[in-house]
Design a protein around this motif. Structure first.
Motif, PDB file in Angstrom:
ATOM      1  N   PRO A  63      -5.906  -9.628   7.970  1.00  0.00           N
ATOM      2  CA  PRO A  63      -6.018 -11.014   7.499  1.00  0.00           C
ATOM      3  C   PRO A  63      -5.257 -11.276   6.191  1.00  0.00           C
ATOM      4  CG  PRO A  63      -8.152 -10.204   8.193  1.00  0.00           C
ATOM      5  CD  PRO A  63      -7.230  -9.030   8.200  1.00  0.00           C
ATOM      6  N   LEU A  64      -5.115 -10.254   5.361  1.00  0.00           N
ATOM      7  CA  LEU A  64      -4.400 -10.436   4.093  1.00  0.00           C
ATOM      8  C   LEU A  64      -2.921 -10.716   4.293  1.00  0.00           C
ATOM      9  CD1 LEU A  64      -5.955  -7.593   1.915  1.00  0.00           C
ATOM     10  CD2 LEU A  64      -6.489 -10.027   1.858  1.00  0.00           C
ATOM     11  N   ILE A  65      -2.356 -10.204   5.369  1.00  0.00           N
ATOM     12  CA  ILE A  65      -0.923 -10.404   5.572  1.00  0.00           C
ATOM     13  C   ILE A  65      -0.621 -11.516   6.571  1.00  0.00           C
ATOM     14  CG2 ILE A  65      -0.320  -8.074   4.855  1.00  0.00           C
ATOM     15  CD1 ILE A  65       0.164  -7.419   7.837  1.00  0.00           C
ATOM     16  N   GLU A  66      -1.614 -12.281   6.911  1.00  0.00           N
ATOM     17  CA  GLU A  66      -1.374 -13.461   7.747  1.00  0.00           C
ATOM     18  C   GLU A  66      -0.874 -14.585   6.847  1.00  0.00           C
ATOM     19  OE1 GLU A  66      -1.223 -13.602  11.002  1.00  0.00           O
ATOM     20  OE2 GLU A  66      -1.705 -11.464  11.001  1.00  0.00           O
ATOM     21  N   VAL A  67       0.327 -14.391   6.354  1.00  0.00           N
ATOM     22  CA  VAL A  67       0.960 -15.308   5.416  1.00  0.00           C
ATOM     23  C   VAL A  67       2.310 -15.728   5.984  1.00  0.00           C
ATOM     24  CG1 VAL A  67      -0.233 -14.316   3.409  1.00  0.00           C
ATOM     25  CG2 VAL A  67       1.985 -13.385   4.116  1.00  0.00           C
TER      26      VAL A  67
END
Length: 175
Positions: A63-67
Protein backbone atom coordinates in the motif's frame (compact mmCIF):
# COMPACT_ATOMS: atom_id res chain seq x y z
CA UNK A 1 -4.18 -11.89 17.92
CA UNK A 2 -4.68 -15.43 16.66
CA UNK A 3 -1.93 -18.06 16.88
CA UNK A 4 -0.91 -17.94 13.24
CA UNK A 5 -0.71 -14.13 13.18
CA UNK A 6 1.35 -14.20 16.37
CA UNK A 7 3.71 -16.76 14.83
CA UNK A 8 4.16 -14.83 11.58
CA UNK A 9 4.76 -11.59 13.47
CA UNK A 10 7.38 -13.17 15.75
CA UNK A 11 9.03 -14.92 12.80
CA UNK A 12 9.20 -11.72 10.76
CA UNK A 13 10.89 -9.88 13.60
CA UNK A 14 13.43 -12.66 14.15
CA UNK A 15 14.15 -13.21 10.46
CA UNK A 16 14.54 -9.49 9.91
CA UNK A 17 16.83 -9.07 12.89
CA UNK A 18 18.91 -12.28 12.77
CA UNK A 19 18.41 -13.73 9.30
CA UNK A 20 16.67 -16.84 8.09
CA UNK A 21 19.45 -19.35 8.58
CA UNK A 22 20.43 -18.15 12.06
CA UNK A 23 16.84 -18.27 13.26
CA UNK A 24 16.09 -21.82 14.29
CA UNK A 25 12.75 -23.27 15.17
CA UNK A 26 13.68 -23.19 18.86
CA UNK A 27 14.07 -19.40 18.72
CA UNK A 28 10.79 -19.14 16.86
CA UNK A 29 8.86 -21.19 19.42
CA UNK A 30 10.29 -19.13 22.26
CA UNK A 31 9.59 -15.78 20.58
CA UNK A 32 6.06 -16.80 19.59
CA UNK A 33 5.39 -18.28 23.04
CA UNK A 34 4.26 -21.64 21.73
CA UNK A 35 5.32 -25.25 21.64
CA UNK A 36 7.15 -26.69 18.65
CA UNK A 37 4.10 -28.85 17.98
CA UNK A 38 1.88 -25.76 17.73
CA UNK A 39 4.46 -24.00 15.58
CA UNK A 40 4.63 -26.87 13.08
CA UNK A 41 0.84 -27.20 13.11
CA UNK A 42 0.48 -23.58 12.02
CA UNK A 43 3.63 -23.17 9.91
CA UNK A 44 4.09 -26.59 8.38
CA UNK A 45 7.78 -26.06 7.73
CA UNK A 46 10.38 -23.36 8.00
CA UNK A 47 10.19 -22.81 4.24
CA UNK A 48 6.42 -22.36 4.44
CA UNK A 49 6.86 -19.95 7.35
CA UNK A 50 9.45 -17.90 5.45
CA UNK A 51 7.08 -17.71 2.49
CA UNK A 52 4.23 -16.55 4.73
CA UNK A 53 6.47 -13.94 6.35
CA UNK A 54 7.39 -12.61 2.91
CA UNK A 55 3.72 -12.48 1.94
CA UNK A 56 2.94 -10.56 5.13
CA UNK A 57 5.79 -8.13 4.49
CA UNK A 58 4.48 -7.58 0.98
CA UNK A 59 0.94 -7.06 2.29
CA UNK A 60 2.19 -4.30 4.61
CA UNK A 61 4.59 -2.66 2.15
CA UNK A 62 2.50 -2.70 -1.05
CA UNK A 63 0.00 0.00 0.00
CA UNK A 64 2.90 2.41 0.60
CA UNK A 65 4.01 2.22 -3.00
CA UNK A 66 0.57 2.62 -4.52
CA UNK A 67 1.61 6.07 -5.65
CA UNK A 68 1.81 7.82 -9.00
CA UNK A 69 5.12 9.68 -8.82
CA UNK A 70 8.79 8.89 -8.37
CA UNK A 71 8.89 11.53 -5.65
CA UNK A 72 6.15 9.76 -3.67
CA UNK A 73 7.79 6.37 -4.26
CA UNK A 74 11.05 7.42 -2.62
CA UNK A 75 9.19 9.27 0.14
CA UNK A 76 7.36 6.02 0.91
CA UNK A 77 10.64 4.10 1.05
CA UNK A 78 12.14 6.66 3.40
CA UNK A 79 9.09 6.42 5.68
CA UNK A 80 9.29 2.61 5.65
CA UNK A 81 12.96 2.68 6.62
CA UNK A 82 12.29 5.15 9.43
CA UNK A 83 9.43 3.12 10.90
CA UNK A 84 10.36 -0.49 10.10
CA UNK A 85 14.13 -0.77 9.89
CA UNK A 86 17.14 -0.30 7.69
CA UNK A 87 18.38 -3.86 7.43
CA UNK A 88 17.96 -4.23 3.69
CA UNK A 89 15.29 -5.89 1.63
CA UNK A 90 13.92 -8.93 3.45
CA UNK A 91 13.04 -10.51 0.09
CA UNK A 92 16.57 -10.26 -1.26
CA UNK A 93 17.96 -11.48 2.05
CA UNK A 94 15.69 -14.55 1.89
CA UNK A 95 16.77 -15.21 -1.68
CA UNK A 96 20.44 -14.77 -0.80
CA UNK A 97 20.32 -17.02 2.25
CA UNK A 98 18.55 -19.81 0.40
CA UNK A 99 20.71 -19.42 -2.69
CA UNK A 100 17.67 -19.40 -4.92
CA UNK A 101 17.41 -23.16 -4.37
CA UNK A 102 14.07 -23.18 -2.54
CA UNK A 103 11.33 -22.83 -5.17
CA UNK A 104 8.60 -21.50 -2.84
CA UNK A 105 10.86 -18.74 -1.53
CA UNK A 106 12.33 -17.97 -4.95
CA UNK A 107 8.84 -17.71 -6.44
CA UNK A 108 7.71 -15.33 -3.67
CA UNK A 109 10.78 -13.14 -4.11
CA UNK A 110 10.62 -13.02 -7.90
CA UNK A 111 6.87 -12.30 -7.88
CA UNK A 112 7.33 -9.44 -5.43
CA UNK A 113 10.23 -7.97 -7.38
CA UNK A 114 8.32 -8.26 -10.66
CA UNK A 115 5.40 -6.34 -9.11
CA UNK A 116 7.79 -3.66 -7.85
CA UNK A 117 9.36 -3.28 -11.30
CA UNK A 118 5.92 -3.15 -12.94
CA UNK A 119 4.87 -0.45 -10.48
CA UNK A 120 7.97 1.59 -11.27
CA UNK A 121 7.35 1.17 -15.02
CA UNK A 122 3.79 2.44 -14.52
CA UNK A 123 4.98 5.44 -12.50
CA UNK A 124 7.66 6.31 -15.07
CA UNK A 125 5.10 6.08 -17.88
CA UNK A 126 2.83 8.50 -16.02
CA UNK A 127 5.69 10.88 -15.23
CA UNK A 128 7.11 10.93 -18.77
CA UNK A 129 3.79 10.61 -20.64
CA UNK A 130 5.29 7.66 -22.56
CA UNK A 131 4.17 4.06 -22.63
CA UNK A 132 7.58 2.37 -22.97
CA UNK A 133 10.49 3.57 -20.88
CA UNK A 134 12.10 0.33 -19.72
CA UNK A 135 15.63 1.75 -19.46
CA UNK A 136 14.55 4.63 -17.22
CA UNK A 137 12.37 2.30 -15.14
CA UNK A 138 15.35 -0.05 -14.73
CA UNK A 139 17.58 2.84 -13.64
CA UNK A 140 15.04 4.00 -11.06
CA UNK A 141 14.57 0.43 -9.83
CA UNK A 142 18.32 0.10 -9.32
CA UNK A 143 18.43 3.40 -7.45
CA UNK A 144 15.50 2.25 -5.29
CA UNK A 145 17.02 -1.15 -4.53
CA UNK A 146 20.46 0.36 -4.00
CA UNK A 147 19.07 2.94 -1.60
CA UNK A 148 17.37 0.16 0.36
CA UNK A 149 20.70 -1.65 0.70
CA UNK A 150 22.80 1.43 1.39
CA UNK A 151 20.37 2.60 4.09
CA UNK A 152 21.72 -0.26 6.23
CA UNK A 153 24.93 1.64 6.88
CA UNK A 154 24.16 5.15 5.58
CA UNK A 155 20.69 5.59 7.03
CA UNK A 156 17.86 7.52 5.35
CA UNK A 157 20.43 9.80 3.70
CA UNK A 158 21.05 7.03 1.17
CA UNK A 159 17.41 7.17 0.18
CA UNK A 160 17.52 10.95 -0.09
CA UNK A 161 20.53 10.73 -2.42
CA UNK A 162 18.92 8.07 -4.61
CA UNK A 163 15.71 10.12 -4.60
CA UNK A 164 17.57 13.15 -5.99
CA UNK A 165 19.29 11.02 -8.62
CA UNK A 166 15.97 9.48 -9.70
CA UNK A 167 14.37 12.91 -10.02
CA UNK A 168 17.34 14.10 -12.09
CA UNK A 169 16.98 11.11 -14.43
CA UNK A 170 13.28 11.80 -14.74
CA UNK A 171 13.89 15.48 -15.50
CA UNK A 172 16.42 14.51 -18.17
CA UNK A 173 13.95 12.08 -19.73
CA UNK A 174 11.29 14.78 -19.94
CA UNK A 175 13.54 17.25 -21.76
Amino acid sequence: MDTKTKLISAAEQLFDRHGFTATGMDKLTKAAGMSSRTLYKHAGSKTALITEVLQERHRRFQPLIEVDSVDALFNALEEWIRTESARGCLFLRAYGETGGDTPAITDAVLAYKARLYDKIKDIVAIETAEKETPELAEQILILYEGATAAAIYRGPEAIASAHKAALALLKQARS
